[in-house]
Design a protein around this motif. Sequence first.
Motif, short mmCIF file in Angstrom:
data_model
loop_
_atom_site.label_atom_id
_atom_site.label_comp_id
_atom_site.label_asym_id
_atom_site.label_seq_id
_atom_site.Cartn_x
_atom_site.Cartn_y
_atom_site.Cartn_z
N LYS A 138 -10.64 -3.36 48.76
CA LYS A 138 -11.94 -2.25 48.96
C LYS A 138 -13.34 -2.83 48.71
O LYS A 138 -14.19 -2.48 49.28
CB LYS A 138 -11.74 -1.37 47.61
N VAL A 139 -13.29 -4.13 48.36
CA VAL A 139 -14.63 -4.82 47.95
C VAL A 139 -14.68 -5.71 49.41
O VAL A 139 -15.73 -6.67 49.46
CB VAL A 139 -14.65 -5.74 46.82
N GLY A 140 -13.91 -5.77 50.24
CA GLY A 140 -13.94 -6.46 51.58
C GLY A 140 -13.50 -7.87 51.29
O GLY A 140 -14.06 -8.80 52.23
N ALA A 141 -12.60 -8.29 50.59
CA ALA A 141 -12.36 -9.72 50.24
C ALA A 141 -10.81 -9.96 50.17
O ALA A 141 -10.25 -10.66 49.51
CB ALA A 141 -13.15 -10.14 49.10
N ALA A 142 -10.28 -9.18 51.05
CA ALA A 142 -8.41 -9.03 50.95
C ALA A 142 -8.01 -10.65 51.42
O ALA A 142 -7.11 -10.97 50.88
CB ALA A 142 -7.99 -8.01 51.89
N TYR B 113 -3.71 -16.56 42.45
CA TYR B 113 -4.59 -15.19 43.02
C TYR B 113 -5.82 -14.88 42.24
O TYR B 113 -6.71 -14.50 42.76
CB TYR B 113 -3.40 -14.20 43.17
N LEU B 114 -5.64 -14.84 41.06
CA LEU B 114 -6.78 -14.54 39.88
C LEU B 114 -7.71 -15.56 40.26
O LEU B 114 -9.03 -15.02 40.15
CB LEU B 114 -6.33 -14.42 38.69
N TRP B 115 -7.67 -17.00 40.35
CA TRP B 115 -8.42 -17.86 40.41
C TRP B 115 -9.17 -17.47 41.93
O TRP B 115 -10.39 -17.66 41.81
CB TRP B 115 -7.87 -19.48 40.59
N LYS B 116 -8.47 -17.34 42.68
CA LYS B 116 -9.01 -17.18 44.23
C LYS B 116 -9.99 -15.92 44.15
O LYS B 116 -10.96 -15.91 44.99
CB LYS B 116 -7.92 -16.83 45.36
N ALA B 117 -9.50 -15.01 43.43
CA ALA B 117 -10.26 -13.53 43.42
C ALA B 117 -11.43 -13.73 42.24
O ALA B 117 -12.39 -12.93 42.41
CB ALA B 117 -9.25 -12.55 43.09
N TRP B 118 -11.46 -14.58 41.53
CA TRP B 118 -12.70 -14.69 40.46
C TRP B 118 -13.97 -14.67 40.89
O TRP B 118 -14.69 -13.89 40.38
CB TRP B 118 -12.31 -15.96 39.65
N PRO B 119 -14.35 -15.09 42.08
CA PRO B 119 -15.74 -15.21 42.39
C PRO B 119 -16.12 -13.36 42.76
O PRO B 119 -17.17 -13.05 42.39
CB PRO B 119 -15.85 -15.87 43.91
N GLU B 120 -15.15 -12.67 43.11
CA GLU B 120 -15.40 -11.53 43.40
C GLU B 120 -15.33 -10.52 42.40
O GLU B 120 -16.25 -9.65 42.16
CB GLU B 120 -14.36 -10.73 44.58
N ILE B 121 -14.45 -11.07 41.38
CA ILE B 121 -14.37 -10.30 40.06
C ILE B 121 -15.65 -10.55 39.39
O ILE B 121 -16.35 -9.58 38.59
CB ILE B 121 -13.13 -10.96 39.33
N ALA B 122 -16.19 -11.85 39.26
CA ALA B 122 -17.30 -11.98 38.41
C ALA B 122 -18.62 -11.09 39.23
O ALA B 122 -19.35 -10.77 38.41
CB ALA B 122 -17.70 -13.57 38.84
N ILE B 123 -18.59 -11.18 40.39
CA ILE B 123 -19.63 -10.36 41.15
C ILE B 123 -19.65 -8.70 40.79
O ILE B 123 -20.69 -8.07 40.42
CB ILE B 123 -19.80 -10.51 42.67
N HIS B 124 -18.47 -8.15 41.10
CA HIS B 124 -18.22 -6.93 41.16
C HIS B 124 -17.73 -6.39 39.66
O HIS B 124 -17.87 -5.16 39.47
CB HIS B 124 -17.30 -6.36 42.05
N GLY B 125 -17.40 -7.19 38.81
CA GLY B 125 -17.08 -6.79 37.41
C GLY B 125 -18.04 -6.63 36.47
O GLY B 125 -17.94 -6.17 35.37
N LYS B 126 -19.47 -6.65 36.79
CA LYS B 126 -20.45 -6.42 36.05
C LYS B 126 -20.75 -5.01 35.80
O LYS B 126 -20.60 -4.34 36.56
CB LYS B 126 -21.66 -7.41 36.59
#
Length: 190
Positions: A117-121, A177-190
């Motif tokens: 959904k955030v374009g980072a599949a 997988y969480l480590w790979k996704a962390w940059p997107e989580i950090a950006i979109h998780g705010k």
Amino acid sequence: MPLNIPNLLTWARIILIPLFVGVFYLPPHWLSPPEQNEVATLIFIAAAVTDWFDGWLARKLGQTSAFGAFLDPVADKLMVAAALVLLVKLGRADAIIAFIIIAREIAISALREWMAKVGAARSVAVSFIGKLKTAAQMISIPMLLHHGRLGELDLQRLGSVLLDVAAVLTLWSMAYYLWKAWPEIAIHGK
């Protein structure tokens, strides 16, 4: 939904799940416990083979589809979850190990959906460690379903060890997988 052979094989795998579970609920005069083990093992192996075959066939025939890409992992996770719950009920697998594997599958599926959904599949595409986890799982489960010996091999013991290995790989791959996704989580998780 495109009706093609790969998608039909995936649907067949989903349809096999109630049959697979139902084998253990048949009266003993229909199938003895050793026969139940054999039939369930064969059904699970057939499902695992169709899992590999439908993906190969889709690529070979140029019949890949967004629906097939969605349905295939759902079918896999349903079959594995059904097998693990059944193995716990039969006393052949540890409930905590089964919970770890099933919970990881749900969590990573949700993570992949959110990342799409955030374009980072691509960040959470299947990794080598994920493939190792799947291999350990798919080898251990038929051994635990068979619940016996094959010549000198104690399949129950070997299957238990492989399922423990799958649980360790499950946690490792989830962390990856969480480590790979962390940059997107950090950006979109705010």
